[in-house]
Scaffold this active site. Structure first.
Site, PDB file in Angstrom:
ATOM      1  CB  ALA A   1      -0.918   0.006   1.222  1.00  0.00           C
TER       2      ALA A   1
ATOM      3  CG  HIS B   1       2.169  -3.914 -21.125  1.00  0.00           C
ATOM      4  ND1 HIS B   1       1.432  -4.508 -20.144  1.00  0.00           N
ATOM      5  CD2 HIS B   1       3.055  -3.110 -20.476  1.00  0.00           C
ATOM      6  CE1 HIS B   1       1.846  -4.078 -18.964  1.00  0.00           C
ATOM      7  NE2 HIS B   1       2.840  -3.235 -19.150  1.00  0.00           N
TER       8      HIS B   1
HETATM    9  O1  LIG Z   1       4.201  -1.871 -17.188  1.00  0.00           O
HETATM   10  C1  LIG Z   1       4.750  -0.901 -17.637  1.00  0.00           C
HETATM   11  O2  LIG Z   1       4.036  -0.068 -18.419  1.00  0.00           O
HETATM   12  C2  LIG Z   1       4.439   1.281 -18.557  1.00  0.00           C
HETATM   13  C3  LIG Z   1       3.656   1.832 -19.740  1.00  0.00           C
HETATM   14  O3  LIG Z   1       2.305   1.808 -19.425  1.00  0.00           O
HETATM   15  P1  LIG Z   1       1.453   3.141 -19.422  1.00  0.00           P
HETATM   16  O4  LIG Z   1       0.088   2.668 -19.077  1.00  0.00           O
HETATM   17  O5  LIG Z   1       2.049   4.053 -18.383  1.00  0.00           O
HETATM   18  O6  LIG Z   1       1.585   3.709 -20.789  1.00  0.00           O
HETATM   19  C4  LIG Z   1       5.927   1.396 -18.766  1.00  0.00           C
HETATM   20  O7  LIG Z   1       6.301   2.761 -18.732  1.00  0.00           O
HETATM   21  C5  LIG Z   1       6.642   0.691 -17.649  1.00  0.00           C
HETATM   22  O8  LIG Z   1       8.043   0.706 -17.904  1.00  0.00           O
HETATM   23  C6  LIG Z   1       6.183  -0.742 -17.559  1.00  0.00           C
HETATM   24  O9  LIG Z   1       6.723  -1.354 -16.390  1.00  0.00           O
END
Ligand SMILES: O=C1O[C@H](COP(=O)(O)O)[C@@H](O)[C@H](O)[C@H]1O
Ligand code: NDP
Length: 916
Positions: free
Chosen positions: A155, A396
């Site tokens: 948290a 992602h």
């Molecule tokens: O998980 C991650 O995602 C971000 C990018 O995601 P966003 O939603 O902020 O566009 C990335 O900057 C980060 O390095 C990574 O760990």
């Protein structure tokens, strides 16, 4: 020479005529965002400006009625509010009682039925309309019937404060979470609930979520049900104590909310893991041993990374699998929560014309991109062990790819995840020999202090940029390269899917010059959510040549009034509801690791060269060069520009109540952005000489005096040499959006405009002097000027609390050029509030070159090179004394201008009444 334009609408001839009649006024508009200066704080450092917890409603003319923001304006017949076009608005006359209801249009005006009473009207203004739980059909789901506890582990961490808790507040504000919900923050840090609440509060409201007011109103209710609990994740005793506290709170809140005397029959619990991955198993075991509810459901939402490679992912899956069934586990990939990602399947399978084109007959290549214009920034330690492929590509971007390439779920059994796994299995292992690009930003990542000394060698093999190709071995996609590209420290931030279609054979009669460029369907995830189709057509007018344009569905234009939850809000709700399809299943995950393992091993063995690329560039040049080998043609002659939101192109927002703010200053995020604009209007009758020099002067001030890195500064100048292009209306608007996009507490922003300023009639009557202040873009003869309302919409209002933006406006009529609610009265030494103030959350300060009814000068001849009198004074003063307090700075500017023989009086305005 003077810089100014009395009426921007004047055509060139009128300009001359006006000049002769003496109506043209000189103007240099420079808005500079400088970090706030409290007495001892550095010019660019963060410090909290306001009296803690003190509301500054002053003479505002707003009252609260029935939970709705009510604007009570006296003395005006016409009303406009910040409500988006399309929203329903009620206008009620308190004297005759008549009620007018209408749909907001771009130009909204209402009159009372009894014209004699037209001066006493009330507008009730709604925020974006979000569907209720009942309308969405989930109001009777189990999580709303029994007790509900949401326990956030980690948290005190970055993710929890920035995403998880704000999402929970948003869900509570919309009553998607039931009134009996209790929220627990768990961390190892020893502190009491009061201290935790106080620390968390400034992070909770995300103004750009479009629901700021609703969230602020729900804040007391949220904080009331938020408890902090200190525990070690591997301590079963601690978790046994947590279980007891949970049970007591759940029961008490349930009884209070239901008004019943019986305890709930079902206790439902969601555990959200915002902790480092090495703590996952210990925490999961402690929960399993002591903290699960014996009635109702138990769910664990887990954040990536899910392992480090194939074997660690398998062993994590095995160990977690020994504790929990798959139905209890929700692996979160927040990209799956983005509006556009959620929309991919609907667009693909809901459009009869599109689906038949989605195959190797018609698609030449697909490119999926995630570019970020910032570096590893304090995450260098983590990054050395993960790198860009593990950080964003293996999860992602691969998730987005599966949605673009998978078959219709009903063809493979019905579950979206079955369809995703099927296409993942059809993907061929990534060929480590492919001429894809890998890169490592410089200067940047390798200089990151957070990389441990022992890891410095390893860091050299860690890519911060990667571009690679995935091939799919099935009938639909065989031969189509899926190019996946991600990088940090690049020239811009954006995320998109680009489907490039094959060109048709060229018909020399229709297209004698060349084959029309390839069509592209682009799904733009961020910023500026959009789906657009690059489209060829005849150039409008007499020409018969072909031009490329787009069919553009920009969400900010079309769906500005629709509540679109942020990714975390959407996914946490899905998790609480047990909607597994929005989460990653274990077999998807394992296949994802299998795909990337050979490439990762080769990189880590140092067998794949990691190229260097300059920070702020497009990445290694080689990455662009190999694109054509993958049948992707980059059409450099055409670039999509996000249209400005309606709210920035015609709407005029209402005055609003002063926000209640307080709490601790946010930790400086280290993120800085500056936008410097200078327009000399070359070749026009309105030509100026010093505006571009102003940009250079401010650039040097930022970089040399305050140490800002050049890559975070965008310049728009009409000599075409700025790194952001020409200062057209469209480009200025887009760069203003860039400036405020994604601003987070602790960020520091700087914005400047140097060019002509003017005034035009305020059709809504909010301005005390009846005039809106405007700035003129380089294309002012074709495009409308930008009004202070528009600039405020794009920049000022989008900033959340704790973001610092300082501006200097050095142009005619610039006194209230950002429409900030407070102006510093130098004579009385106090802040003066506007009659119809427009309050907002960010900490915005602006230095204007002159008062609204006055002019600013182009100081040609006075200094070595032409420059705005105000900008020159501003830079000179700060170079000599980089850390003044603001009123002192204003005083020094006055003196400097006086000494230079300029009569203009600079003005300091602000969103907050700073402590002085
Ligand atoms: O998980 C991650 O995602 C971000 C990018 O995601 P966003 O939603 O902020 O566009 C990335 O900057 C980060 O390095 C990574 O760990
Ligand atoms: N930050 C982000 O935007 C994103 C993060 N994630 C993932 O979410 C998880 C949390 O991320 P983030 O909040 O950035 O991480 P933090 O480093 O901020 O850590 C979160 C919390 O975990 C606790 N913690 C830290 N170190 C340890 C340790 N050695 N042992 C036990 N507990 C520890 C700390 O709380 P306390 O000391 O009070 O116990 C800390 O506040 C990570 O797995 C991350 O990869 C995923 C996507 C995005």
């Amino acid at each position: 020479m003077e810089r100014g334009y009395s009426k921007f609408t004047a055509a060139a001839e009128k300009t001359e005529e006006a000049a002769h009649s003496g109506r043209i006024r000189p103007a240099v508009a420079v808005v500079v965002a400088v970090a706030a200066v409290a007495a001892a704080a550095g010019m660019w450092e963060y410090s909290h400006p306001w009296h803690e917890g003190k509301e500054r409603n002053g003479r505002r003319k707003c009252v609260e009625v029935g939970g709705l923001a009510v604007l009570h304006r006296v003395g005006l017949q016409r009303f406009r509010s910040g409500t988006a076009a399309g929203a329903r608005v009620q206008a009620k006359c308190p004297q005759c009682g008549c009620t007018n209801e209408m749909t907001m249009e771009l130009r909204r005006s209402m009159t009372c039925n009894d014209s004699s009473l037209e001066n006493k009207m009330v507008i009730e203004q709604e925020e974006l309309r979000a569907p209720t739980a009942a309308e969405m059909g989930f109001d009777k789901e189990p999580f709303r019937l029994g007790s509900l506890a949401i326990v956030v582990l980690g948290a005190t961490g970055d993710l929890a404060k920035k995403e998880t808790f704000p999402a929970l507040l948003d869900l509570l504000a919309h009553e998607y979470l039931p009134p009996q919900v209790v929220i627990f923050g768990v961390g190892r840090t020893k502190q009491d609930t009061g201290t935790f609440r106080e620390w968390l509060q400034p992070w909770l409201v995300k103004s750009f979520a479009g629901q700021m007011k609703r969230c602020k109103e729900a804040m007391p209710n949220f904080l009331k049900r938020l408890t902090y609990f200190s525990a070690n994740y591997d301590s079963q005793e601690d978790f046994a104590r947590l279980a007891l506290t949970l049970e007591a709170e759940e029961t008490q809140m349930f009884l209070e909310a239901s008004g019943k005397a019986e305890v709930p029959s079902e206790a439902n619990r969601v555990f959200y893991f915002a902790i480092p991955p090495f703590a996952f198993l210990a925490a999961a075991s402690s929960i399993k041993a002591t903290c699960l509810s014996s009635s109702g459901f138990n769910r664990l939402i887990i954040e990536k990374p899910f392992g480090h490679d194939l074997s660690s992912a398998k062993s994590l899956a095995k160990d977690l699998g020994a504790l929990y069934e798959e139905k209890h586990l929700l692996r979160m990939d927040h990209f799956l929560g983005y509006e556009i990602c959620q929309n991919i399947l609907s667009v693909r399978f809901g459009n009869a014309f599109l689906e038949p084109l989605m195959n190797n007959q018609h698609v030449a290549a697909v490119r999926i991109t995630l570019k970020e214009d910032f570096g590893t920034e304090g995450r260098g330690g983590y990054f050395t062990h993960y790198g860009i492929i593990r950080d964003v590509i293996q999860n992602h971007l691969l998730q987005m790819l599966t949605l673009v390439a998978m078959e219709k779920p009903c063809n493979v059994g019905g579950d979206v995840r079955d369809a995703k796994v099927a296409v993942l299995k059809a993907m061929m292992d990534i060929d480590p020999e492919d001429p894809a690009g890998l890169g490592n930003g410089k200067p940047g990542y390798l200089e990151d202090d957070s990389i441990a000394e022992k890891d410095r060698e390893k860091a050299k093999h860690c890519a911060t940029f990667a571009q690679l190709v995935i091939r799919i071995d099935n009938d639909r996609w065989w031969g189509v390269p899926f190019i996946v590209r991600a990088g940090k420290g690049l020239e811009e931030s954006k995320c998109e899917v680009r489907i490039q279609f094959k060109e048709r054979h060229r018909d020399p009669r229709l297209f004698p010059e060349a084959c029309p460029p390839r069509n592209e369907l682009v799904m733009r995830v961020s910023p500026h959510e959009a789906i657009y189709l690059k489209f060829n057509m005849k150039t409008p007018g007499l020409s018969t040549s072909v031009t490329t344009t787009e069919l553009d569905l920009s969400y900010n234009h079309r769906y500005e009034e629709v509540y679109r939850p942020l990714a975390y809000t959407r996914l946490i709700l899905a998790g609480v509801r047990g909607e597994h399809e929005s989460f990653v299943r274990d077999d998807e995950l394992i296949r994802a690791w299998e795909l990337f393992s050979p490439l990762l091993e080769k990189i880590e063995d140092g067998k794949k060269e990691v190229l260097k690329y300059p920070f702020g560039s497009r990445g290694p040049a080689e990455a662009d060069e190999v694109l054509s080998k993958f049948n992707f043609i980059w059409n450099k002659t055409y670039a999509w520009k996000a249209p400005m939101p309606f709210s920035a192109s015609g709407m005029d927002p209402s005055p609003s109540p002063a926000p209640h703010m307080g709490g601790a200053a946010p930790r400086p995020s280290g993120r800085r952005k500056a936008l410097l604009i200078g327009v000399n209007y070359f070749g026009t009758r309105a030509e100026l000489r010093g505006c571009i020099n102003d940009v250079h002067n401010l650039y040097r001030l930022l970089t040399e005096t305050y140490g800002w890195p050049g890559h975070c500064i965008k310049t728009l100048t009409d000599d075409g040499r700025g790194n952001g292009g020409m200062p057209t209306r469209q480009n200025i608007g887009q760069h203003m959006s860039w400036l405020s996009d994604g601003a987070q507490p602790g960020d520091v922003l700087f914005f400047s405009f140097s060019g002509h300023g003017a005034q035009k009639e305020d059709p809504h009557g909010y301005e005390e002097d009846g005039m809106n202040e405007t700035i003129l873009p380089v294309d002012f003869e074709r495009a409308p000027c930008l009004t202070d309302d528009e600039i405020s919409d794009i920049i000022v209002k989008r900033l959340p609390e704790g973001v610092r933006l300082t501006g200097v406006m050095d142009c005619c009529h610039s006194g209230t050029g950002l429409d900030l609610p407070f102006t510093w009265d130098m004579r009385r030494g106090m802040w003066r509030e506007e009659v119809n103030p427009f309050h907002s959350m960010g900490d915005v300060l602006m230095f204007s070159g002159c008062e609204d009814d006055d002019t600013s000068s182009d100081a040609a001849g006075m200094y070595a090179a032409p420059g705005g009198a105000m900008t020159t004074a501003f830079c000179d003063v700060l170079r000599r004394n980089p850390r003044p307090i603001y009123p002192q700075l204003l005083q020094l500017l006055h003196q400097h201008l006086n000494r230079g023989g300029f009569s203009q009086r600079p003005v300091l305005s602000s969103t907050q009444q700073w402590l002085v």
